[in-house]
Write an enzyme that holds these catalytic residues in place. Structure first.
Site, short mmCIF file in Angstrom:
data_model
loop_
_atom_site.label_atom_id
_atom_site.label_comp_id
_atom_site.label_asym_id
_atom_site.label_seq_id
_atom_site.Cartn_x
_atom_site.Cartn_y
_atom_site.Cartn_z
N GLU A 191 0.17 -1.27 5.64
CA GLU A 191 1.22 -0.75 6.54
C GLU A 191 0.98 0.71 6.89
O GLU A 191 1.18 1.14 8.03
CB GLU A 191 2.60 -0.92 5.91
CG GLU A 191 3.76 -0.64 6.87
CD GLU A 191 4.18 0.81 6.97
OE1 GLU A 191 4.88 1.17 7.93
OE2 GLU A 191 3.82 1.62 6.07
N ASP A 215 0.84 -1.21 0.00
CA ASP A 215 0.00 0.00 0.00
C ASP A 215 0.87 1.26 0.00
O ASP A 215 2.05 1.21 0.33
CB ASP A 215 -0.95 0.01 1.20
CG ASP A 215 -0.22 0.00 2.55
OD1 ASP A 215 0.78 -0.72 2.68
OD2 ASP A 215 -0.64 0.75 3.46
ZN LIG Z 1 6.81 2.33 4.03
#
Ligand SMILES: [Zn+2]
Length: 449
Positions: free
Chosen positions: A145, A81
């Site tokens: 993340e 992401d």
């Molecule tokens: Zn990163």
């Protein structure tokens, strides 16, 4: 150990461009197409792959190149992401992966689709070279993340704990150069600061604004905010930073080594940084790695529509960052010590996660040091800390040592890059083959028999 073929150096650019063009802005993430793309790339080379969703669209790739199992696996971890990008602000479109002025432009080019692409190509190259591996190379390219990783590596750690019986993990962060005087060091990230967000509430008498007094809530809160000064609380020296500065000082002289260790023992962090050769800018940047810090990021009291009313409460929101070894209670106590007892200070919505530290006395750290020394004229690797936070928070507390190492050479003089998460994020293309070759070398040496 060299890559089996030069074509991998151009393939890594292609893979990175393909990944940038798959928009994985989080939210919503939509990482599954990126996971599927990598699975399709790796499967024909004989790499075992699986894409598993934690929620609709939130795909996580599990890829494994088998070794003989005599040693625990090496984990290469990366997130798919990216943070958002507003095309109107960008010089080139953020999801088109265009190449201009020697850079590849796009969201995720440095954070961290570059490392994801390099990890995938390392697996392809290893599959072709076919060395005997004493351990599996496990590659996890995961979701979420940028929003804490609860639908990515955090989810896998809960649902598939067997994946994490590994020797160690290579993660984002680190792999950068630090200048101290005339010397250049490469960093391997062994530590991360923790996060502890807080809310402060001051109470006071409310009433008519025409009758002011000193003990009202806004005045109490303002004094408390001012008491923070520059937001650096008490200095503390972690094992990571003591080791780093110790290595740098020892390269100067025995006297410097003694002086730096005396400075650190007395909490004179700024003197220690100067003594190892940091200039003002570098020292200012590194300071946060020696302090718990607090930044007041929000203030709320009263209402401009009722400007003649003294509000009975005033509230501050403050983002705190903790050194490894410190807890939320330590931070609350340090804040209260400055602000006094008249204020309520609490953790904001349970937003607390402690700092992390992995030992630099680990075989992977030695392999990284050897590879950098050989490829970069004897340069040394130092353990380092990030003031930010990564997916390592899901693994280090569970006993997995995590090392941030994305080897990126410094830009040549005159070129200007852009930070991760910034407008115009871009990757210097000349550096990407270096990233690939160093990573290949590290993985090969750590895993082959
Ligand atoms: Zn990163």
């Amino acid at each position: 150990m060299e890559l089996p073929s030069d074509r991998y150096a151009s393939q890594v650019v292609d893979v990175l461009r393909d990944l940038v063009r798959i928009d994985t802005t989080n939210p919503p993430g939509n990482e599954t197409p990126a996971g599927d793309y990598l699975a399709k790339l790796l499967l024909p080379a004989g790499v075992e792959t699986e894409v598993i969703e934690s929620a609709p669209g939130r795909g996580n790739l599990i890829a494994r190149l088998r070794g003989d199992g005599s040693e625990p696996p090496l984990l290469l971890m990366g997130h798919l992401d990216v943070v958002s990008a507003n095309p109107a602000e960008w010089r080139y479109p953020p999801f088109a992966a265009e190449i201009h002025e020697g850079f590849l432009w796009g969201r995720g080019t440095t954070d961290m689709k570059n490392m994801v692409a390099a990890s995938a190509v390392v697996l392809l190259a290893l599959a072709e070279a076919g060395p005997r591996l004493g351990r599996d190379v496990l590659f996890l390219a995961t979701a979420d993340e940028e929003h804490g990783g609860r639908l990515g590596i955090g989810w896998l750690a809960r649902e598939r704990p067997e994946l994490f019986r590994v020797a160690c993990a290579l993660n984002e962060g680190g792999g950068e150069t630090v200048r101290a005087g005339e010397r250049t060091y490469w960093t391997c990230q062994t530590a991360e600061k923790g996060v502890c967000r807080t809310v402060w509430t001051a109470h006071g008498p409310g009433g008519h604004a025409a009758r002011p007094r000193a003990d009202i809530a806004t005045a109490a809160l303002s004094k408390a905010v001012a008491s923070l000064g520059d937001g650096h609380l008490t200095p503390r020296v972690t094992r990571t930073m003591a080791t780093a500065l110790g290595i740098m000082a020892a390269d100067i002289s025995t006297d410097a080594e003694e002086a730096v260790s005396a400075h650190l023992a007395s909490g004179r962090v700024e003197e220690a940084l100067r003594a190892v050769g940091f200039d003002e800018t570098a020292a200012e940047r590194a300071r946060a790695l020696f302090y718990d810090t607090v930044s007041v990021t929000g203030l709320r009291s009263g209402d401009p529509e009722s400007i003649n009313v003294i509000a009975p409460t005033a509230v501050a929101y403050a983002d705190g960052r903790l050194l490894p070894g410190q807890t939320d209670r330590d931070l609350l106590a340090a804040i209260r010590q400055r602000t006094g007892d008249d204020l309520e200070v609490e953790v904001y919505r349970q937003q607390y996660s402690p700092g992390l530290e992995s030992s630099s006395d680990h075989p992977i750290f030695r392999v990284i040091s050897d590879v950098i020394a050989e490829r970069c004229d004897g340069a040394r690797v130092i353990p380092w800390m990030t003031a930010g936070s990564t997916d390592a928070k899901h693994l280090v507390p569970a006993g997995v040592p995590v090392y941030g190492f994305v080897p990126v050479p410094p830009l040549t003089e005159g070129l200007k890059g852009a930070d991760s998460h910034a407008v115009d994020e871009r990757l210097w293309l000349e550096g990407l083959p270096f990233t690939l070759r160093v990573l290949y070398d590290v993985v090969y040496r750590f895993c082959h028999i």
